[in-house]
Design a protein around this motif. Structure first.
Motif, short mmCIF file in Angstrom:
data_model
loop_
_atom_site.label_atom_id
_atom_site.label_comp_id
_atom_site.label_asym_id
_atom_site.label_seq_id
_atom_site.Cartn_x
_atom_site.Cartn_y
_atom_site.Cartn_z
N TRP A 101 0.90 -1.23 -0.03
CA TRP A 101 -0.21 -0.04 0.06
C TRP A 101 0.70 1.21 0.00
O TRP A 101 0.36 2.41 -0.43
N ASP A 103 3.39 1.45 -1.90
CA ASP A 103 3.81 1.47 -3.31
C ASP A 103 2.45 1.89 -3.88
O ASP A 103 2.61 2.97 -4.83
N VAL A 104 1.30 2.06 -3.68
CA VAL A 104 0.07 2.35 -4.04
C VAL A 104 0.15 3.71 -4.01
O VAL A 104 -0.11 4.65 -4.86
N ALA A 106 2.68 5.74 -3.34
CA ALA A 106 3.62 6.63 -4.16
C ALA A 106 3.64 6.49 -5.69
O ALA A 106 3.73 7.56 -6.04
N LEU A 107 3.08 5.35 -6.15
CA LEU A 107 2.97 5.36 -7.48
C LEU A 107 1.68 5.76 -8.17
O LEU A 107 1.50 6.03 -9.44
N SER A 108 0.47 5.73 -7.29
CA SER A 108 -0.91 6.10 -7.84
C SER A 108 -1.59 7.43 -7.41
O SER A 108 -1.96 8.24 -7.66
N PHE B 52 -6.79 -3.00 -8.57
CA PHE B 52 -6.54 -2.05 -9.71
C PHE B 52 -6.95 -2.89 -11.17
O PHE B 52 -6.76 -2.23 -12.39
N PHE B 66 -0.03 -7.48 -4.40
CA PHE B 66 0.18 -6.95 -5.69
C PHE B 66 1.48 -6.09 -5.38
O PHE B 66 1.90 -5.99 -4.48
N GLN B 67 1.38 -5.18 -6.43
CA GLN B 67 2.74 -4.18 -6.74
C GLN B 67 4.02 -5.14 -6.69
O GLN B 67 4.40 -5.50 -5.81
N ALA B 70 6.75 -4.59 -3.95
CA ALA B 70 6.65 -5.10 -2.78
C ALA B 70 6.41 -6.67 -2.72
O ALA B 70 6.92 -7.20 -1.93
N ALA B 106 11.87 3.25 -9.21
CA ALA B 106 10.52 3.27 -9.26
C ALA B 106 10.06 4.38 -9.63
O ALA B 106 8.92 4.82 -10.44
N LEU B 107 10.51 5.55 -9.21
CA LEU B 107 9.87 7.07 -9.23
C LEU B 107 10.45 8.03 -10.35
O LEU B 107 9.98 9.06 -10.82
#
Lengths: 218, 218
Positions: A101, A103-104, A106-108, B52, B66-67, B70, B106-107
């Motif tokens: 979460w 990553d969610v 940070a990325l979304s 998602f 997911f992700q 992670a 990632a970013l």
């Protein structure tokens, strides 16, 4: 032990993310301003701390770090106790869900929020006008994330599970600014998200950092 | 112990990221295809695994994640040994540097790479034409990241330090596709990055996953 140093003003959301973690664990820290007008962020001293010339940078003795979520992980890991374990380290399932979460976020979540903030607040300062098409698309992306959050928060009290974590904290800085913009009404359709945010903004550490953000936003 | 399941084809870079970690630690796994043409990714079974409706999703017994980063962390943590410790857990400094540079990947790295890939390879499939302006801007962003990588790799053998980690592995899937596009020449100006990539692509786990990616790219 000398206090750790955070380079960058609390008004920056990525700096505020680190500060709220330091406040949560009760660590001593010192905020060192980086003078963007004097282009100090692109000077050799700051580039040695953050090679992208951004904030925050972080120093603990001879260890230098950048990237706000990585710094946050370091702070929470260092000060982890049985009572305050905001990464859920030691529990493979819960710590994996924190990673998912985060990553969610940070990325979304963050890119959608930040895009609206940039158009609405930063573009005019730079002499441009907000691009309403980009704002509209970003708000739509945000809605898709909030749909998922609303469902998640109908099953768990916090995003990663039934425990507060870095995930929740990490959402507060962008959300704080977003709630002061005309688009804040997008949250009205998400009662569980609103209740979760209300609890988040009631945390003493969050209140403290918001007071620092306001002070610096001059 | 039943093998873990990875949902999604190896041809997706985010799936390949997870697979290379499973290969590195020698874990047993099963790839379960998700039929995008039949819109299986938006069906209730897959949404329960990834809200998602994206790939990958991951299952280990009754734990669903997911992700991709992670999941990768979970796999590497679960199979960590003294010899294979690709998160550098247990060492506060080294694990913090893994976190820092994984966030850079990632970013900053991944979005620039993926944007070029999308315009060059995906847009035409969807009936559009590549947007050369977006490609140009993305290549410029990539150059800024590679400038930092080249300097970093002049001091350390790998990105996080003098040890291989998830950071390096995480770069391979997007880079693999990028190297087959006309923009690959951008790497020519970065000899240390090229040497680092050469070593990365020589790892047996990377070679194995590339063979799976090719098989699935039909």
């Amino acid at each position: 032990m000398a206090p750790v140093k955070v380079f960058g003003s609390a008004a920056f959301t990525n700096v505020a993310r680190v500060l709220v973690c330091l406040e949560e664990v009760g660590a001593e820290y010192e905020i060192v301003d980086v003078d963007f007008h004097a282009r100090e962020h692109k000077g050799p001293d700051h580039l040695a701390r953050n090679p992208f010339g951004q904030v925050p940078a972080f120093q603990d003795g001879d260890l230098t770090l950048f990237q706000s979520r990585a710094i946050s992980r370091y702070v929470l890991r260092k000060h982890r106790t049985d009572e305050v374990n905001l990464l859920r380290e030691g529990d493979p399932r819960e710590s994996a869900l924190v990673d998912v979460w985060l990553d969610v976020e940070a990325l979304s979540f963050d890119p959608a929020m930040h895009s609206v903030f940039y158009q609405h607040r930063v573009a005019p300062v730079l002499g441009g006008t907000p691009d309403e098409k980009i704002i509209g698309e970003s708000v739509e992306k945000l809605r898709k994330v909030l749909d998922v959050y609303e469902a998640r928060l109908s099953k768990h009290r916090y995003l990663a599970g039934d425990f507060p974590s870095l995930v929740d904290l990490s959402h507060f800085p962008e959300t704080h600014y977003f709630m002061g913009m005309p688009y804040a009404a997008v949250f009205d359709a998400y009662p569980r998200v609103r209740a979760w945010l209300e609890e988040l903004f009631d945390r003493p550490a969050v209140k403290k950092v918001i007071s620092l953000m306001a002070k610096d936003f001059n």
